[in-house]
Design an enzyme around this catalytic site. Structure first.
Site, PDB file in Angstrom:
ATOM      1  N   SER A 147      -2.925  21.618  -0.121  1.00 46.32           N
ATOM      2  CA  SER A 147      -1.572  22.119  -0.366  1.00 46.32           C
ATOM      3  C   SER A 147      -0.729  21.882   0.873  1.00 46.32           C
ATOM      4  CB  SER A 147      -1.622  23.611  -0.698  1.00 46.32           C
ATOM      5  OG  SER A 147      -0.332  24.126  -0.923  1.00 46.32           O
ATOM      6  N   ALA A 148       0.463  21.346   0.666  1.00 42.01           N
ATOM      7  CA  ALA A 148       1.362  21.038   1.785  1.00 42.01           C
ATOM      8  C   ALA A 148       2.725  21.646   1.515  1.00 42.01           C
ATOM      9  CB  ALA A 148       1.461  19.525   1.974  1.00 42.01           C
ATOM     10  N   LEU A 200      -6.941  20.590  -4.377  1.00 44.73           N
ATOM     11  CA  LEU A 200      -7.736  20.032  -3.282  1.00 44.73           C
ATOM     12  C   LEU A 200      -7.061  20.289  -1.940  1.00 44.73           C
ATOM     13  CD1 LEU A 200     -10.150  18.187  -2.423  1.00 44.73           C
ATOM     14  CD2 LEU A 200      -8.577  16.251  -2.687  1.00 44.73           C
ATOM     15  N   ASP A 235       3.869   8.219   9.185  1.00 46.65           N
ATOM     16  CA  ASP A 235       3.387   9.604   9.175  1.00 46.65           C
ATOM     17  C   ASP A 235       1.871   9.607   9.347  1.00 46.65           C
ATOM     18  OD1 ASP A 235       3.705  12.340   9.057  1.00 46.65           O
ATOM     19  OD2 ASP A 235       3.647  12.454   6.875  1.00 46.65           O
ATOM     20  N   VAL A 272      -2.142  18.825  -4.228  1.00 52.80           N
ATOM     21  CA  VAL A 272      -2.955  17.753  -4.811  1.00 52.80           C
ATOM     22  C   VAL A 272      -4.108  18.352  -5.604  1.00 52.80           C
ATOM     23  CG1 VAL A 272      -4.439  15.784  -4.277  1.00 52.80           C
ATOM     24  CG2 VAL A 272      -2.349  16.150  -2.969  1.00 52.80           C
ATOM     25  N   ALA A 312       4.366  19.605  -1.667  1.00 53.11           N
ATOM     26  CA  ALA A 312       3.544  19.222  -2.817  1.00 53.11           C
ATOM     27  C   ALA A 312       2.122  19.738  -2.631  1.00 53.11           C
ATOM     28  CB  ALA A 312       3.533  17.697  -2.971  1.00 53.11           C
TER      29      ALA A 312
END
Length: 535
Positions: free
Chosen positions: A134-135, A132, A289, A140, A138
């Site tokens: 991408s960072a 769903l 954050d 998701v 991590a």
């Protein structure tokens, strides 16, 4: 590991040359002449290079993006240190987006199964292999539990730790080198910045910490119309895997969709401010954050909008003393009582005790008076706090990490609030909350609760006194000397010892707050001094 570190060094060098970062380093005014000479003799500087039509901030940002996720995250953290960086660089780094290519789904599935100790099919009735989002650390995936709940599964990137260790090691080397060669560089505390980043990045690698933060924030706002935090499914959480409730909301930056559902933008902006101050002053636990990618708006009650917060990997907290001093500072600032602001900084220990109040007051006045010439609704609350930190740094203020996180969060909230509702008057929204919180600090209920806490410490204090007296009674006494004493002086030392313990206990349990809520501590102090000084 050594080979990886060497390869990363070559990669960093190539990117630095590509974006002319060596030119920027050699232009630094505090660079020693011999290092400037060595830099001018580097081989690649004798080769023809195409000029780059980019600002220095853009060149730094593009270099960090080119170096990958760890440096992108470092740039994001660095962009929050507005007290250290020139404005043009800090603003450019703020544009760094945490968008990186996803890693293969097969790796994600393998890591999830390894962490959970079960096959994907045994845990989830449905699992979407296409991520769903991408960072940098991590990505998701959406899924459905066997029990029917719709969830998201967050999984840490594989093989990230060796790269992080390598990059952090080189950042530490660069920071220590800069501090050794220049006093001006030491003033910017590069080693401290890198250490803060190291702690942050390793904290983000532990998803159990994020899960605990999310659960705490959810409990703080349980049933609140202001903020909703998704539920964590602890049975399926591991250090590298986090499973939590899937939320359906509108991204807070999707203004067109928010308008289509007739969202009350004024209420939305003001509630964002209220959420921030509630977290900071009521709970002393705030989501640090809160950039737009982590904030959504519920679709259920647009006339009374509710925020949804995700990604609680970074949180901040303040001590009671920091809360008290910060609230009093902000109120004094907007009343232009610069003398009180200066004195509060000294009393709190944020600046050295030997700082001259008059000089500090004059510096604060010089910085802030031009700001207050604007209409109150045009004043940036976050910029006032930023100017405060920048001014205090000239007086050797060491900005504490929790205050930096708070400044960053306030700037995010204010920027978001003004984007939603340009007429937002942050001070008018915040002032009643701060003043109400200050009144509650000295309310009868609060005083009774504080008194109860102090009274609960008395048995421990009595036990400590008894233990001390017993230890002294067992120690061999020195030979008696022929001295002329007043009647009763020979038996005065136990009372004085008890008095000293009471004075120490008073200092430990409440005097530092400088508020009416500390009256039991003052009573202990008075009793202790009486026992010490009586004849």
């Amino acid at each position: 590991m050594k080979l990886l570190a060497f390869r990363r060094l070559l990669r960093i060098q190539r990117v630095a040359i590509r974006y002319r970062l060596d030119d920027m380093v050699l232009e630094l005014p505090f660079l020693p002449w011999w290092l400037r000479l060595v830099g001018g003799l580097l081989p690649w500087r004798w080769l023809p290079r195409k000029p780059l039509d980019l600002s220095r901030g853009a060149r730094i940002r593009l270099a960090l993006e080119d170096l990958g996720p760890i440096f992108i995250k470092f740039g994001q953290i660095l962009s929050t240190r507005r007290d250290l960086l020139p404005d043009d660089i800090a603003l450019e780094l703020a544009f760094l987006q945490d968008k990186v290519p996803p890693f293969p789904p097969e790796q994600a599935v393998a890591l999830i199964e390894q962490q959970l100790g079960a096959k994907i099919e045994q845990v989830f009735s449905r699992f979407e292999r296409e991520p769903l989002a991408s960072a940098s650390v991590a990505q998701v995936h959406t899924a459905q539990l066997k029990s029917g709940e719709e969830v998201v599964v967050k999984v840490i990137r594989p093989n990230l730790e060796p790269v992080i260790r390598s990059d952090i090691a080189w950042l530490h080397i660069l920071a220590r080198t800069a501090e050794r060669i220049s006093a001006d560089a030491r003033r910017l505390h590069p080693a401290e910045v890198v250490s803060d980043y190291e702690k942050t990045i390793y904290d983000e690698l532990d998803l159990l910490r994020e899960a605990a933060n999310s659960s705490q924030l959810r409990r703080n706002f349980e049933g609140s119309p202001l903020l909703y935090v998704p539920q964590v499914y602890w049975d399926w959480c591991r250090p590298k895997v986090l499973v939590m409730e899937r939320i359906y909301g509108i991204p807070v930056t999707d203004l067109d969709t928010l308008r289509d559902q007739r969202t009350d933008f004024k209420a939305l902006a003001e509630r964002g401010v209220e959420i921030f101050f509630t977290q900071v002053f009521r709970d002393s636990f705030f989501h640090a954050d809160m950039h737009p990618g982590n904030i959504f708006v519920s679709t259920r009650t647009p006339w009374s909008p509710q925020y949804i917060a995700v990604d609680c990997g970074i949180v901040g907290s303040l001590t009671d003393e920091d809360q008290d001093y910060l609230a009093r500072n902000l109120i004094a600032f907007f009343k232009r009582d610069y003398r009180k602001v200066a004195q509060l900084h000294i009393d709190s220990g944020w600046v050295p005790a030997e700082t001259k109040v008059n000089d500090f007051e004059a510096a604060i006045r010089t910085v802030c008076e031009p700001i207050f010439e604007k209409p109150l609704k045009d004043i940036s609350f976050g910029q006032v706090l930023l100017r405060l930190f920048q001014t205090a740094r000239r007086f050797n203020m060491e900005v504490q990490p929790q205050l930096v996180l708070l400044q960053k969060t306030l700037l995010n909230i204010e920027g978001l609030g003004r984007q939603l509702y340009p007429e937002l008057d942050l001070w008018t929204t915040a002032q009643p909350f701060l003043e109400r919180w200050m009144r509650e600090r000295v309310s009868p209920g609060t005083l009774l609760r504080n008194a109860q806490q102090h009274i609960e410490q008395l048995p421990h204090l009595a036990q400590m006194t008894r233990d001390t007296l017993e230890r002294l009674s067992r120690e061999p006494q020195p030979e008696a000397r022929l001295t002329v004493t007043q009647p009763g002086m020979a038996n005065a030392w136990p009372a004085r010892l008890i008095g000293a313990v009471l004075v120490a206990g008073a200092a430990e349990t409440g005097l530092a707050t400088h508020s009416l809520a500390a009256w039991p501590a003052w009573a202990m102090l008075a009793g202790g001094l009486y026992l010490i000084l009586r004849r």
